[in-house]
Scaffold this active site. Sequence first.
Site, short mmCIF file in Angstrom:
data_model
loop_
_atom_site.label_atom_id
_atom_site.label_comp_id
_atom_site.label_asym_id
_atom_site.label_seq_id
_atom_site.Cartn_x
_atom_site.Cartn_y
_atom_site.Cartn_z
N HIS A 189 0.85 -1.28 0.04
CA HIS A 189 -0.09 0.07 0.23
C HIS A 189 0.79 1.29 -0.04
O HIS A 189 2.03 1.39 0.27
CB HIS A 189 -1.27 -0.23 1.36
CG HIS A 189 -2.05 -1.01 1.37
ND1 HIS A 189 -2.91 -0.90 0.28
CD2 HIS A 189 -2.24 -2.12 2.07
CE1 HIS A 189 -3.87 -2.09 0.77
NE2 HIS A 189 -3.40 -2.75 1.70
N CYS A 195 -0.37 2.80 -4.35
CA CYS A 195 -0.94 3.88 -4.38
C CYS A 195 -0.28 4.96 -4.24
O CYS A 195 0.58 4.97 -3.28
CB CYS A 195 -2.28 3.99 -3.53
SG CYS A 195 -3.42 2.82 -4.19
#
Length: 297
Positions: free
Chosen positions: A140, A182
């Site tokens: 992430h 991300c």
Amino acid sequence: MADDPGYIMDQGAGDSADSDMVDAKPDRSSFVPSIFSKKKKNDTKHSDKTVSDFKYNMDFEKVGKCIIINNKNFSGETGMGTRNGTDRDAEALFKCFQRLGFEVVVFNDLSCAKMQDLLKQASEEDHTKSACFACVLLSHGEENVIYGTDGTIPIKELTACFRGDRCKTLLEKPKLFFIQACRGTELDDGVQADSGSLSDTDANPQYKIPVEADFLFAYSTVPGYYSWRNQERGSWFVQALCSILNEHGKDLEIMQILTRVNCMVARHFESRSDDPLLDQKKQIPCVVSMLTKELYF
């Protein structure tokens, strides 16, 4: 004062034609002739170079090490969910970089401290017999940071140990970082298209190399945006990267490879979701290059 508009930084010997000037109202009377005099000299040097002078030397005993950090599970306090599909990415990348000749090692579910320690240790290894170094981060992320299993760490803190002044055995060699994460929370709706489908020793034997030179960062998405991952097939970026590397990894230059990866992600992938806010979204990877030569594996 260096920020005085008329200040010229003296480089010695009092020769104003060879002096460097600040980017503020330069003295054009001396600046313009110096451009042409330097251009003439540089043109001569440029013409003496061969094609090989503009390519990284890959004639080493080893291609190099490739470290894959695959973070799938995260502690509850991070608020981040399990990254299903990332194991598929890690497996595909392992085979892909191994096929290119890299020594590949995969590490799963590392904390921020362990990621930092691992890469610092890698930077302190002797890479004298290696042509380059590669690292893949699967996790992430947010803008400029990536998640360990216990929180976030700035990407720069993970890569800075490979700078030219800190990792001497990789000086003037490519240091490649591929980052699937991300970089924000923006969504790309897309838009309908109108149609379908340093061995420069002849210059100065004591030349310097910028400490940030010879890095390449290939991000799965542009700053500020989400990065998409299929829970069965893996992330869009890694699917495309492995596809292009498997087909053209040994015959195309790295920027050609990554341009084709950009094209594949941009054209061939689109989100499918029961949530209308997440349906039919697009993605475009982002390449930041400080490479100083062409790179062919």
